[in-house]
Design an enzyme around this catalytic site. Structure first.
Site, PDB file in Angstrom:
ATOM      1  N   HIS A  12      72.180  47.167 -31.768  1.00 35.20           N
ATOM      2  CA  HIS A  12      72.541  45.944 -32.494  1.00 35.20           C
ATOM      3  C   HIS A  12      71.521  44.870 -32.138  1.00 35.20           C
ATOM      4  O   HIS A  12      71.161  44.716 -30.970  1.00 35.20           O
ATOM      5  CB  HIS A  12      73.953  45.505 -32.091  1.00 35.20           C
ATOM      6  N   ASN A  22      70.368  37.850 -35.973  1.00 34.64           N
ATOM      7  CA  ASN A  22      71.565  38.677 -35.801  1.00 34.64           C
ATOM      8  C   ASN A  22      72.285  38.755 -37.149  1.00 34.64           C
ATOM      9  O   ASN A  22      72.832  37.754 -37.618  1.00 34.64           O
ATOM     10  CB  ASN A  22      72.453  38.043 -34.728  1.00 34.64           C
ATOM     11  N   CYS A  55      80.250  42.646 -35.147  1.00 36.42           N
ATOM     12  CA  CYS A  55      78.888  43.180 -34.969  1.00 36.42           C
ATOM     13  C   CYS A  55      78.877  44.672 -34.640  1.00 36.42           C
ATOM     14  O   CYS A  55      77.845  45.334 -34.778  1.00 36.42           O
ATOM     15  CB  CYS A  55      78.150  42.399 -33.899  1.00 36.42           C
TER      16      CYS A  55
HETATM   17  O1  UT7 Z   1      76.289  39.749 -32.115  1.00 35.49           O
HETATM   18  C1  UT7 Z   1      77.375  39.580 -31.257  1.00 35.49           C
HETATM   19  C2  UT7 Z   1      76.938  39.493 -29.903  1.00 35.49           C
HETATM   20  N1  UT7 Z   1      76.299  38.220 -29.645  1.00 35.49           N
HETATM   21  C3  UT7 Z   1      75.411  38.179 -28.714  1.00 35.49           C
HETATM   22  O2  UT7 Z   1      75.064  39.197 -28.184  1.00 35.49           O
HETATM   23  C4  UT7 Z   1      74.861  36.836 -28.267  1.00 35.49           C
HETATM   24  C5  UT7 Z   1      74.867  36.803 -26.779  1.00 35.49           C
HETATM   25  N2  UT7 Z   1      74.320  35.618 -26.204  1.00 35.49           N
HETATM   26  C6  UT7 Z   1      73.041  35.227 -26.325  1.00 35.49           C
HETATM   27  O3  UT7 Z   1      72.274  35.812 -27.040  1.00 35.49           O
HETATM   28  C7  UT7 Z   1      72.554  34.084 -25.481  1.00 35.49           C
HETATM   29  O4  UT7 Z   1      73.569  33.735 -24.563  1.00 35.49           O
HETATM   30  C8  UT7 Z   1      72.178  32.826 -26.296  1.00 35.49           C
HETATM   31  C9  UT7 Z   1      70.882  33.081 -27.059  1.00 35.49           C
HETATM   32  C10 UT7 Z   1      73.299  32.470 -27.243  1.00 35.49           C
HETATM   33  C11 UT7 Z   1      71.941  31.633 -25.378  1.00 35.49           C
HETATM   34  O5  UT7 Z   1      70.971  31.962 -24.379  1.00 35.49           O
HETATM   35  P1  UT7 Z   1      71.277  31.634 -22.858  1.00 35.49           P
HETATM   36  O6  UT7 Z   1      70.048  31.937 -22.129  1.00 35.49           O
HETATM   37  O7  UT7 Z   1      72.519  32.366 -22.473  1.00 35.49           O
HETATM   38  O8  UT7 Z   1      71.478  30.089 -22.882  1.00 35.49           O
HETATM   39  P2  UT7 Z   1      72.763  29.257 -22.459  1.00 35.49           P
HETATM   40  O9  UT7 Z   1      73.869  29.426 -23.446  1.00 35.49           O
HETATM   41  O10 UT7 Z   1      73.050  29.524 -21.027  1.00 35.49           O
HETATM   42  O11 UT7 Z   1      72.198  27.815 -22.620  1.00 35.49           O
HETATM   43  C12 UT7 Z   1      71.120  27.318 -21.832  1.00 35.49           C
HETATM   44  C13 UT7 Z   1      70.805  25.900 -22.285  1.00 35.49           C
HETATM   45  C14 UT7 Z   1      72.037  25.045 -22.442  1.00 35.49           C
HETATM   46  O12 UT7 Z   1      71.716  23.739 -21.987  1.00 35.49           O
HETATM   47  P3  UT7 Z   1      72.199  23.229 -20.535  1.00 35.49           P
HETATM   48  O13 UT7 Z   1      73.685  23.332 -20.572  1.00 35.49           O
HETATM   49  O14 UT7 Z   1      71.557  24.191 -19.568  1.00 35.49           O
HETATM   50  O15 UT7 Z   1      71.666  21.844 -20.495  1.00 35.49           O
HETATM   51  C15 UT7 Z   1      72.266  24.999 -23.912  1.00 35.49           C
HETATM   52  O16 UT7 Z   1      72.915  23.820 -24.344  1.00 35.49           O
HETATM   53  O17 UT7 Z   1      70.183  25.945 -23.576  1.00 35.49           O
HETATM   54  C16 UT7 Z   1      70.864  25.046 -24.452  1.00 35.49           C
HETATM   55  N3  UT7 Z   1      70.774  25.544 -25.809  1.00 35.49           N
HETATM   56  C17 UT7 Z   1      69.719  25.277 -26.594  1.00 35.49           C
HETATM   57  N4  UT7 Z   1      68.591  24.582 -26.409  1.00 35.49           N
HETATM   58  C18 UT7 Z   1      67.715  24.524 -27.403  1.00 35.49           C
HETATM   59  C19 UT7 Z   1      71.638  26.329 -26.478  1.00 35.49           C
HETATM   60  N5  UT7 Z   1      71.183  26.578 -27.715  1.00 35.49           N
HETATM   61  C20 UT7 Z   1      69.982  25.943 -27.804  1.00 35.49           C
HETATM   62  C21 UT7 Z   1      69.027  25.828 -28.842  1.00 35.49           C
HETATM   63  N6  UT7 Z   1      67.916  25.114 -28.587  1.00 35.49           N
HETATM   64  N7  UT7 Z   1      69.181  26.425 -30.043  1.00 35.49           N
END
Ligand code: UT7
Length: 323
Positions: free
Chosen positions: A250, A280, A114
């Site tokens: 980005h 992304n 990225c």
């Molecule tokens: O381009 C390269 C760089 N990449 C990035 O910059 C991405 C960086 N990360 C992110 O953008 C965020 O961490 C995400 C969007 C990937 C995730 O957001 P988050 O607020 O960090 O959520 P999380 O991973 O802490 O997950 C929270 C909850 C989890 O459930 P539990 O464990 O709390 O029960 C996940 O399983 O949300 C759940 N979850 C979803 N729920 C509904 C993860 N993906 C989804 C989904 N729909 N698509």
């Protein structure tokens, strides 16, 4: 006098098919509301079957040439930033060279995931400053849809396909921050974090593989490292945050974009945001955002623009330029 790499043209291409968040609700335990709230993404473009990264890159390159009023043989070098080249080799850049009808010059890919477009711009800047090229076409192009595990809701809803391109051209400057062109570059990588974001395939496995990400950890690194690299690049340019007209980050997650802008103390009115429409698109995200903002007449000659990105590796960096 200082030789500078100035933006001469910009363009982009997005595949026709648009996938709205709600489409994922049929096959995954997710919702439009969750995707919007946690990432800011509303929709993304997805390449058609048989449409490759170099196909998208050629269209973006043609758009940038049109914007610059140049033909393919006016270009000395093509650099494509991508992690999704059509084949293991040759480079996507040589395919673009042929597709544009370029019969001279040289072409190669840069792979910094990225952060690829920032690394590719740094490369093009160095070629121009060293006198190895007078005009460089720099393209970020990706088909990340081909790397998705469509059963993994934590990744597959976040990425999209597309391509953006800029043409850099040599110009003489005074060697001061008032010059047009690239004023400073700041690059980093730290391979100790390679397991946070990677593809579990490649030549060692015989399969293309799928993208795997520890999203929360990448998020944490992103906010801290993006603000630091943007600040460092501004310092190298002899400028401070108050001089910034536009941040073009980005486009991975709206919350990362907002948190980074807050750390830089740059108001969101001066940040270009396209993540809602593109998702992304990895190395394509910054040139896509630049081209959209330019097309809307928002970025004007003389303005200071900061580009910053982070991705797999981890690799991250920033470029400061005057449009
Ligand atoms: O381009 C390269 C760089 N990449 C990035 O910059 C991405 C960086 N990360 C992110 O953008 C965020 O961490 C995400 C969007 C990937 C995730 O957001 P988050 O607020 O960090 O959520 P999380 O991973 O802490 O997950 C929270 C909850 C989890 O459930 P539990 O464990 O709390 O029960 C996940 O399983 O949300 C759940 N979850 C979803 N729920 C509904 C993860 N993906 C989804 C989904 N729909 N698509």
């Amino acid at each position: 006098m200082t030789r500078r790499a100035c933006i001469r043209g910009v363009g982009h291409y997005l595949p026709e098919r648009v996938v709205e968040n709600a489409e994922f609700e049929a096959s995954l335990a997710t919702s439009d509301a969750w995707i919007r709230e946690r990432s800011g993404i509303e929709r993304r473009h997805v390449a058609a079957e048989g449409q490759t990264t170099s196909d998208l890159a050629i269209r973006a390159g043609q758009a940038a040439l049109g914007d610059a009023g140049l033909g393919p043989d006016d270009i000395d070098a093509v650099i494509v930033a991508t992690s999704t080249a059509d084949l293991t080799f040759p480079s996507a850049a040589t395919m673009v060279q042929a597709g544009l009808g370029m019969t001279r010059g040289f072409a190669y890919d840069v792979q910094a995931v990225c952060a690829g477009f920032v690394f590719a711009l740094a490369n093009a800047d160095a070629l121009i400053r060293a006198g190895l090229a007078g005009r460089v076409l720099v393209i970020g192009a990706e088909t990340f849809s081909r790397l998705m595990d469509w059963t993994d809701r934590g990744t597959c809803v976040l990425f999209g396909d597309g391509a953006g391109a800029v043409i850099l051209e040599a110009a003489e400057g005074a060697g001061t921050p008032a010059d047009r062109g690239i004023l400073a570059v700041d690059l980093h990588s730290d391979g100790r974090h390679r397991d946070l974001l990677y593809v579990d395939g490649g030549v060692s496995t015989g399969q293309v593989g799928h993208l795997r990400m520890q999203g929360r950890e990448v998020f944490r690194h992103a906010v801290e490292k993006l603000a630091a690299t943007a600040h460092a690049a501004l310092g190298k340019a002899g400028l401070d945050e108050g001089a910034v007209d536009w941040v073009v980050p980005h486009q991975a997650n709206l919350r990362i974009i907002q948190a980074t802008a807050a750390r830089l103390q740059v108001p969101m009115e001066r940040v270009v945001v396209t993540v809602q429409d593109h998702g992304n698109t990895s190395a394509a995200s910054i040139p896509l955002a630049l081209s959209v903002a330019h097309g809307q007449g928002r970025i004007r000659p003389g303005q200071v623009v900061v580009l910053e990105a982070i991705g797999g590796g981890l690799a991250w960096g920033a470029v400061v330029l005057r449009w």
